[in-house]
Design an enzyme around this catalytic site. Structure first.
Site, PDB file in Angstrom:
ATOM      1  N   HIS A 249       1.098  -1.311 -43.642  1.00 18.96           N
ATOM      2  CA  HIS A 249      -0.196  -1.621 -42.870  1.00 18.96           C
ATOM      3  C   HIS A 249      -1.554  -1.268 -43.693  1.00 18.96           C
ATOM      4  O   HIS A 249      -1.347  -0.927 -44.964  1.00 18.96           O
ATOM      5  CB  HIS A 249      -0.128  -0.894 -41.328  1.00 18.96           C
ATOM      6  CG  HIS A 249      -1.140  -1.713 -40.486  1.00 18.96           C
ATOM      7  ND1 HIS A 249      -1.562  -3.017 -40.264  1.00 18.96           N
ATOM      8  CD2 HIS A 249      -1.874  -0.863 -39.527  1.00 18.96           C
ATOM      9  CE1 HIS A 249      -2.419  -3.042 -39.379  1.00 18.96           C
ATOM     10  NE2 HIS A 249      -2.755  -1.721 -38.927  1.00 18.96           N
TER      11      HIS A 249
ATOM     12  N   HIS B 159       0.471   5.549 -36.705  1.00 22.12           N
ATOM     13  CA  HIS B 159      -0.575   5.524 -37.490  1.00 22.12           C
ATOM     14  C   HIS B 159      -1.988   5.823 -36.853  1.00 22.12           C
ATOM     15  O   HIS B 159      -2.016   5.719 -35.570  1.00 22.12           O
ATOM     16  CB  HIS B 159      -0.849   4.300 -38.439  1.00 22.12           C
ATOM     17  CG  HIS B 159      -0.973   3.028 -37.534  1.00 22.12           C
ATOM     18  ND1 HIS B 159      -0.089   2.507 -36.623  1.00 22.12           N
ATOM     19  CD2 HIS B 159      -2.059   2.090 -37.462  1.00 22.12           C
ATOM     20  CE1 HIS B 159      -0.731   1.348 -36.054  1.00 22.12           C
ATOM     21  NE2 HIS B 159      -1.925   1.281 -36.621  1.00 22.12           N
TER      22      HIS B 159
ATOM     23  N   HIS C 169      -4.739   4.474 -36.393  1.00 21.46           N
ATOM     24  CA  HIS C 169      -5.792   3.474 -35.864  1.00 21.46           C
ATOM     25  C   HIS C 169      -5.867   3.719 -34.317  1.00 21.46           C
ATOM     26  O   HIS C 169      -4.966   3.972 -33.781  1.00 21.46           O
ATOM     27  CB  HIS C 169      -5.325   1.816 -36.208  1.00 21.46           C
ATOM     28  CG  HIS C 169      -5.651   1.402 -37.574  1.00 21.46           C
ATOM     29  ND1 HIS C 169      -5.026   0.381 -38.082  1.00 21.46           N
ATOM     30  CD2 HIS C 169      -6.402   1.839 -38.413  1.00 21.46           C
ATOM     31  CE1 HIS C 169      -5.356   0.116 -39.220  1.00 21.46           C
ATOM     32  NE2 HIS C 169      -6.329   1.030 -39.595  1.00 21.46           N
TER      33      HIS C 169
ATOM     34  N   ASP D  60       2.569  -1.747 -36.192  1.00 22.56           N
ATOM     35  CA  ASP D  60       1.749  -2.635 -37.243  1.00 22.56           C
ATOM     36  C   ASP D  60       2.215  -2.606 -38.501  1.00 22.56           C
ATOM     37  O   ASP D  60       2.314  -1.639 -39.048  1.00 22.56           O
ATOM     38  CB  ASP D  60       0.257  -1.996 -37.226  1.00 22.56           C
ATOM     39  CG  ASP D  60      -0.363  -2.227 -35.486  1.00 22.56           C
ATOM     40  OD1 ASP D  60       0.317  -2.339 -34.767  1.00 22.56           O
ATOM     41  OD2 ASP D  60      -1.608  -1.817 -35.607  1.00 22.56           O
TER      42      ASP D  60
ATOM     43  N   HIS E  52       1.746  -6.302 -29.197  1.00 22.61           N
ATOM     44  CA  HIS E  52       0.662  -5.838 -30.020  1.00 22.61           C
ATOM     45  C   HIS E  52      -0.009  -7.653 -30.118  1.00 22.61           C
ATOM     46  O   HIS E  52      -0.486  -7.792 -31.227  1.00 22.61           O
ATOM     47  CB  HIS E  52       0.984  -5.487 -31.239  1.00 22.61           C
ATOM     48  CG  HIS E  52      -0.281  -4.765 -31.823  1.00 22.61           C
ATOM     49  ND1 HIS E  52      -0.898  -5.510 -32.945  1.00 22.61           N
ATOM     50  CD2 HIS E  52      -0.757  -3.414 -31.642  1.00 22.61           C
ATOM     51  CE1 HIS E  52      -1.903  -4.452 -33.151  1.00 22.61           C
ATOM     52  NE2 HIS E  52      -1.939  -3.645 -32.530  1.00 22.61           N
TER      53      HIS E  52
ATOM     54  N   ASP F  97      -6.437   2.304 -31.617  1.00 22.40           N
ATOM     55  CA  ASP F  97      -5.256   1.391 -30.420  1.00 22.40           C
ATOM     56  C   ASP F  97      -3.892   2.233 -30.322  1.00 22.40           C
ATOM     57  O   ASP F  97      -3.206   2.079 -29.501  1.00 22.40           O
ATOM     58  CB  ASP F  97      -5.439  -0.069 -30.711  1.00 22.40           C
ATOM     59  CG  ASP F  97      -4.827  -0.549 -32.111  1.00 22.40           C
ATOM     60  OD1 ASP F  97      -5.084   0.308 -32.959  1.00 22.40           O
ATOM     61  OD2 ASP F  97      -4.163  -1.568 -32.002  1.00 22.40           O
ATOM     62  N   HIS F  98      -3.733   3.131 -31.404  1.00 25.40           N
ATOM     63  CA  HIS F  98      -2.316   3.757 -31.226  1.00 25.40           C
ATOM     64  C   HIS F  98      -2.440   5.544 -30.937  1.00 25.40           C
ATOM     65  O   HIS F  98      -1.408   5.884 -30.774  1.00 25.40           O
ATOM     66  CB  HIS F  98      -1.737   3.618 -32.655  1.00 25.40           C
ATOM     67  CG  HIS F  98      -1.326   2.043 -32.672  1.00 25.40           C
ATOM     68  ND1 HIS F  98      -0.086   1.341 -32.414  1.00 25.40           N
ATOM     69  CD2 HIS F  98      -1.861   1.033 -33.279  1.00 25.40           C
ATOM     70  CE1 HIS F  98      -0.188   0.234 -32.749  1.00 25.40           C
ATOM     71  NE2 HIS F  98      -1.447  -0.123 -33.087  1.00 25.40           N
TER      72      HIS F  98
END
Length: 308
Positions: A142, A62, A64, A213, A271, A66-67
């Protein structure tokens, strides 16, 4: 056949000393995949000796940061390294636009082709396969559109059971290719000799399920049933179950319940929220429900060998 998973990063959004956001390197049936690409992924690849040239397919769960905030840096480095092979990137709609814009503005795009496969379906779908591996999406829940990924070995040609084959004079070497392909043999008498009698038992096909997530989502269980290895995010302990629900994340106990109900062989959780100083608590809590639980930690590897 074997499955090797190397954890490059496994913490949640806020960067910390010696803590990196999500990224994993998967080797399965002679194929190599990068899963998510948070900041610092390149450094971790160097540190844990992941060969840059091995990776031809990157799967982003996804959008976001941090990914995937490490993705454009990695693509730029490939240009510096004079990569020529095409690179496939799988991820949500928008990943092509945001990535190419960064490369364009920074004038970093090199000559190698980048092929984007943008995803939008809320149903599980087959997104990649070759003669060795298939990859399906695992739709998650998510705050933005998110997928996990199920990597599964594909069965190779069956091995001949020559002792049994010798019992049938009509079967000759010309039939061997059909037998290896899984076909039954029909004799001149009309008798059908089942393929299972003419071939040796196959080894179990290995599978790895990556669940990024997501809030607790039990309807993914049929998709990951009997997986050899499951990574499932566990951002919070049970004491923050309400916060997990609000932010659409999972607790360690919820991840363990998914693993138990899906009858997976081993669970890896990660995570972790930065509010927890002792991540061993995650494993302790998960093991109350699913004993074979391990913690994701940078540089940690998980290896599974196929058994008969």
């Amino acid at each position: 056949m074997s499955l090797n998973l190397t954890i490059l990063g496994c913490h949640s959004a806020t960067p910390r000393v010696n803590a990196y956001p999500t990224s994993q390197f998967l080797e399965i049936n002679n194929r190599h995949f990068l899963i998510d690409c948070g900041e610092g992924t390149q450094r971790q690849m160097r540190k844990y000796k992941v060969g840059f040239s091995k990776i031809n397919h990157i799967f982003i769960s996804h959008l976001h940061g941090d990914h995937f905030y490490g993705l454009v840096g990695l693509l730029s480095t490939y240009g510096i390294l004079s990569r020529e092979k095409e690179l496939h990137v799988y991820g949500p709609e928008g990943i092509k636009e945001v990535t190419l814009l960064q490369l364009k503005i920074s004038q970093s795009h090199a000559k190698y082709p980048i092929i984007f496969h943008e995803l939008s379906s809320t149903e599980s779908e087959l997104i990649f396969e070759d003669k060795n591996i298939s990859v399906r999406t695992i739709p998650l829940n998510h705050r933005v559109y998110t997928n996990g990924y199920l990597f599964t070995e594909k069965e190779k040609s069956k091995k001949l059971h020559l002792d049994n084959i010798s019992n049938y004079e009509e079967i000759d070497k010309a039939d061997y290719l059909n037998i290896k392909a899984g076909k039954d043999i029909v004799l001149s008498t009309g008798e059908v000799v089942p393929n299972s009698e003419l071939t040796l038992p196959s080894k179990k096909l290995l599978s790895y399920a990556f669940c990024s997530d997501t809030k607790y989502k039990p309807d993914i269980i049929p998709l990951i049933k009997n997986a050899d290895l499951l990574y499932h995010e566990a951002t919070f302990l049970d004491d923050k179950k309400d916060l997990a629900k609000k932010t659409k994340h999972s607790t360690s106990k919820e991840a363990a319940q998914i693993a138990k109900d899906a009858n997976v062989n081993q669970l890896v959780i990660g995570h972790y929220s930065g509010r927890y100083k002792d991540i061993s608590l995650f494993r302790k809590e998960a093991q109350e429900i699913f004993e074979n639980t391990e913690l994701a930690e940078p540089g940690k590897t998980f290896k599974i060998n196929a058994k008969d």
